[in-house]
Design a protein around this motif. Structure first.
Motif, mmCIF file in Angstrom:
data_model
loop_
_atom_site.group_PDB
_atom_site.id
_atom_site.type_symbol
_atom_site.label_atom_id
_atom_site.label_comp_id
_atom_site.label_asym_id
_atom_site.label_seq_id
_atom_site.Cartn_x
_atom_site.Cartn_y
_atom_site.Cartn_z
ATOM 1 N N ASN A 273 -4.537 -4.259 14.627
ATOM 2 C CA ASN A 273 -4.847 -4.616 13.243
ATOM 3 C C ASN A 273 -5.935 -3.716 12.680
ATOM 4 O O ASN A 273 -5.863 -3.262 11.528
ATOM 5 C CB ASN A 273 -5.281 -6.080 13.159
ATOM 6 N N PHE A 274 -6.964 -3.450 13.502
ATOM 7 C CA PHE A 274 -8.060 -2.599 13.045
ATOM 8 C C PHE A 274 -7.572 -1.177 12.781
ATOM 9 O O PHE A 274 -7.941 -0.555 11.773
ATOM 10 C CB PHE A 274 -9.178 -2.585 14.085
ATOM 11 N N ALA A 275 -6.745 -0.649 13.694
ATOM 12 C CA ALA A 275 -6.239 0.714 13.527
ATOM 13 C C ALA A 275 -5.402 0.837 12.258
ATOM 14 O O ALA A 275 -5.476 1.841 11.544
ATOM 15 C CB ALA A 275 -5.412 1.125 14.750
ATOM 16 N N GLN A 276 -4.616 -0.192 11.955
ATOM 17 C CA GLN A 276 -3.805 -0.178 10.738
ATOM 18 C C GLN A 276 -4.698 -0.235 9.497
ATOM 19 O O GLN A 276 -4.501 0.517 8.531
ATOM 20 C CB GLN A 276 -2.836 -1.362 10.737
ATOM 21 N N ASP A 277 -5.692 -1.129 9.535
ATOM 22 C CA ASP A 277 -6.609 -1.243 8.386
ATOM 23 C C ASP A 277 -7.397 0.050 8.192
ATOM 24 O O ASP A 277 -7.617 0.496 7.052
ATOM 25 C CB ASP A 277 -7.575 -2.411 8.595
ATOM 26 N N LEU A 278 -7.837 0.647 9.304
ATOM 27 C CA LEU A 278 -8.600 1.889 9.208
ATOM 28 C C LEU A 278 -7.741 3.016 8.643
ATOM 29 O O LEU A 278 -8.192 3.796 7.800
ATOM 30 C CB LEU A 278 -9.129 2.274 10.596
ATOM 31 N N SER A 279 -6.499 3.097 9.098
ATOM 32 C CA SER A 279 -5.591 4.120 8.590
ATOM 33 C C SER A 279 -5.353 3.945 7.097
ATOM 34 O O SER A 279 -5.360 4.916 6.334
ATOM 35 C CB SER A 279 -4.261 4.052 9.348
ATOM 36 N N ASP A 280 -5.172 2.699 6.666
ATOM 37 C CA ASP A 280 -4.976 2.431 5.235
ATOM 38 C C ASP A 280 -6.208 2.827 4.432
ATOM 39 O O ASP A 280 -6.095 3.400 3.339
ATOM 40 C CB ASP A 280 -4.666 0.949 5.022
ATOM 41 N N SER A 281 -7.387 2.523 4.974
ATOM 42 C CA SER A 281 -8.630 2.854 4.269
ATOM 43 C C SER A 281 -8.820 4.361 4.169
ATOM 44 O O SER A 281 -9.245 4.876 3.121
ATOM 45 C CB SER A 281 -9.829 2.224 4.994
ATOM 46 N N LEU A 282 -8.509 5.076 5.249
ATOM 47 C CA LEU A 282 -8.633 6.532 5.220
ATOM 48 C C LEU A 282 -7.664 7.139 4.203
ATOM 49 O O LEU A 282 -8.019 8.053 3.447
ATOM 50 C CB LEU A 282 -8.370 7.111 6.608
ATOM 51 N N THR A 283 -6.443 6.633 4.190
ATOM 52 C CA THR A 283 -5.450 7.130 3.236
ATOM 53 C C THR A 283 -5.897 6.866 1.797
ATOM 54 O O THR A 283 -5.769 7.724 0.913
ATOM 55 C CB THR A 283 -4.089 6.464 3.485
ATOM 56 N N GLU A 284 -6.450 5.671 1.572
ATOM 57 C CA GLU A 284 -6.933 5.334 0.232
ATOM 58 C C GLU A 284 -8.113 6.223 -0.156
ATOM 59 O O GLU A 284 -8.216 6.683 -1.301
ATOM 60 C CB GLU A 284 -7.344 3.863 0.191
ATOM 61 N N GLY A 285 -9.012 6.476 0.812
ATOM 62 C CA GLY A 285 -10.164 7.330 0.533
ATOM 63 C C GLY A 285 -9.759 8.746 0.175
ATOM 64 O O GLY A 285 -10.301 9.345 -0.762
ATOM 65 N N VAL A 286 -8.791 9.294 0.912
ATOM 66 C CA VAL A 286 -8.289 10.636 0.605
ATOM 67 C C VAL A 286 -7.655 10.652 -0.774
ATOM 68 O O VAL A 286 -7.829 11.596 -1.562
ATOM 69 C CB VAL A 286 -7.277 11.092 1.676
ATOM 70 N N GLY A 287 -6.918 9.590 -1.095
ATOM 71 C CA GLY A 287 -6.259 9.523 -2.397
ATOM 72 C C GLY A 287 -7.249 9.572 -3.545
ATOM 73 O O GLY A 287 -6.997 10.218 -4.571
ATOM 74 N N LYS A 288 -8.385 8.907 -3.368
ATOM 75 C CA LYS A 288 -9.390 8.915 -4.428
ATOM 76 C C LYS A 288 -9.974 10.308 -4.653
ATOM 77 O O LYS A 288 -10.410 10.639 -5.749
ATOM 78 C CB LYS A 288 -10.506 7.934 -4.084
ATOM 79 N N LEU A 289 -9.973 11.119 -3.575
ATOM 80 C CA LEU A 289 -10.522 12.465 -3.691
ATOM 81 C C LEU A 289 -9.535 13.464 -4.279
ATOM 82 O O LEU A 289 -9.916 14.323 -5.087
ATOM 83 C CB LEU A 289 -10.968 12.969 -2.312
ATOM 84 N N VAL A 290 -8.266 13.374 -3.876
ATOM 85 C CA VAL A 290 -7.339 14.459 -4.207
ATOM 86 C C VAL A 290 -6.129 14.042 -5.031
ATOM 87 O O VAL A 290 -5.440 14.903 -5.576
ATOM 88 C CB VAL A 290 -6.849 15.149 -2.913
ATOM 89 N N ASP A 291 -5.847 12.751 -5.134
ATOM 90 C CA ASP A 291 -4.654 12.339 -5.876
ATOM 91 C C ASP A 291 -4.877 12.461 -7.375
ATOM 92 O O ASP A 291 -5.982 12.221 -7.881
ATOM 93 C CB ASP A 291 -4.282 10.894 -5.545
#
Length: 333
Positions: A273-291
């Motif tokens: 569960n933590f790995a999934q949440d962390l992956s989602d958070s990282l993806t969201e963080g990258v999106g805020k920078l480059v999307d």
């Protein structure tokens, strides 16, 4: 006579070129969905995004490994739970055998069937060729079972792996005790079966039994001096009580192992569960920078396309005077 580029035409051309450049950039953002597609767009954000995407891919591999581990640990836990139930049934049969007038041979037939089922339960507890409850072949009893659980990136840019460990090993030297039996069955040729609860004679020693009783004999180990628990018409009441004490001690160790596997199942699920949440958070963080903001991009694209059309019309109007001059020269004979 010289004809130069008129200021009006020069301005219109410059505006059109600027508009075309902005239009190309906006169209690229619209097609890719990114406002930072490469280092030239924003070097700092591109670097962060690239490293984070790499970590996200690594986390995906960790999640896959955790999925495999969850299945393996679940099977091991189920095997131990079933084994504990079977040993409890053997215990009840031995209790029945202490009663006067009970046919011990008949009781032993039931015990023999339960023992066969115990070995079957242990050997069947394999997932993808990995069995966490039976030691056999080239298994190293002193090497803990490990599964990748997390990816850790430090502030200096280095990374390391976090691991979940089940340590069911016995000490490499010294006397093996009941607490050292971390597996269900030990069929290694290099020992006496002491790493397995059902194959270890350490329980008989611990309870002070008259013989080195085991529930199952190791297939490959040195079993000299060991006595596999069974009954016949000559079995004394004292021997039955010794067997009962040994089986009860084995059952206690099985519950200890079962608890360890149960705790590990919970830990694996939490880590998944933590790995999934962390992956989602990282993806969201990258999106805020480059999307790219697609609503904004869409609006800007429509505006630039309109500006391009107007620019073309402005340039056409500015160039109309050249057509007039050309027509004048055409009328000169």
């Amino acid at each position: 006579m010289s004809i130069f580029l008129r200021p009006a035409s020069a301005v219109a051309l410059a505006v059109l070129r600027s508009t075309q450049s902005s239009l190309n950039r906006t169209q690229q953002q619209a097609s890719s969905g990114l406002r930072v597609a490469g280092a030239k767009d924003n070097a700092a954000y591109w670097h962060i995004a690239t490293v984070t995407r790499s970590d996200t891919l690594a986390l995906s591999a960790v999640r896959d490994a955790l999925g495999m581990a969850a299945a393996t640990v679940n099977i091991a836990s189920t095997s131990i739970t079933n084994a504990a139930d079977l040993v409890s049934q053997i215990k009840s049969k031995l209790v029945a055998a202490t009663e006067d007038g009970v046919d011990k041979v008949k009781v032993n037939e039931d015990i023999a069937q339960l023992k066969d089922q115990l070995r079957s339960v242990g050997e069947a507890a394999s997932f993808n060729g990995d069995n966490w409850v039976v030691l056999d072949g080239n298994d190293d009893p002193n090497k803990p079972k490990e599964i990748p659980a997390s990816l850790i990136r430090y502030s200096d840019g280095t990374i390391s792996m976090g691991w979940l460990t089940y340590k069911g090993d016995a000490p490499p030297s010294g006397t093996i005790t009941p607490e050292d039996a971390g597996y269900l069955i030990d069929d290694l040729a290099s020992g006496t079966g002491g790493h397995g609860v059902l194959t270890s004679d350490a329980f008989a020693t611990a309870v002070g039994a008259s013989q080195n009783y085991v529930l199952l004999a190791s297939k490959n180990g040195n079993t000299a001096g060991q006595v596999e628990i069974s009954l016949d018409s000559t079995t004394t009441q004292g021997q039955v009580r010794d067997m009962l004490s040994v089986v009860d001690a084995m059952l206690g160790q099985l519950t200890t192992i079962g608890s360890a596997f149960g705790s590990m199942e919970t830990r694996v699920q939490l880590q998944q569960n933590f790995a999934q949440d962390l992956s989602d958070s990282l993806t969201e963080g990258v999106g805020k920078l480059v999307d790219a903001d697609m609503e904004e991009v869409s609006t800007r694209l429509a505006a630039l396309q309109t500006r391009q059309q107007l620019g073309l019309q402005s340039l056409s109007i500015a160039n109309a005077s050249y057509d007039t001059i050309r027509q004048l020269f055409q009328n000169i004979h």
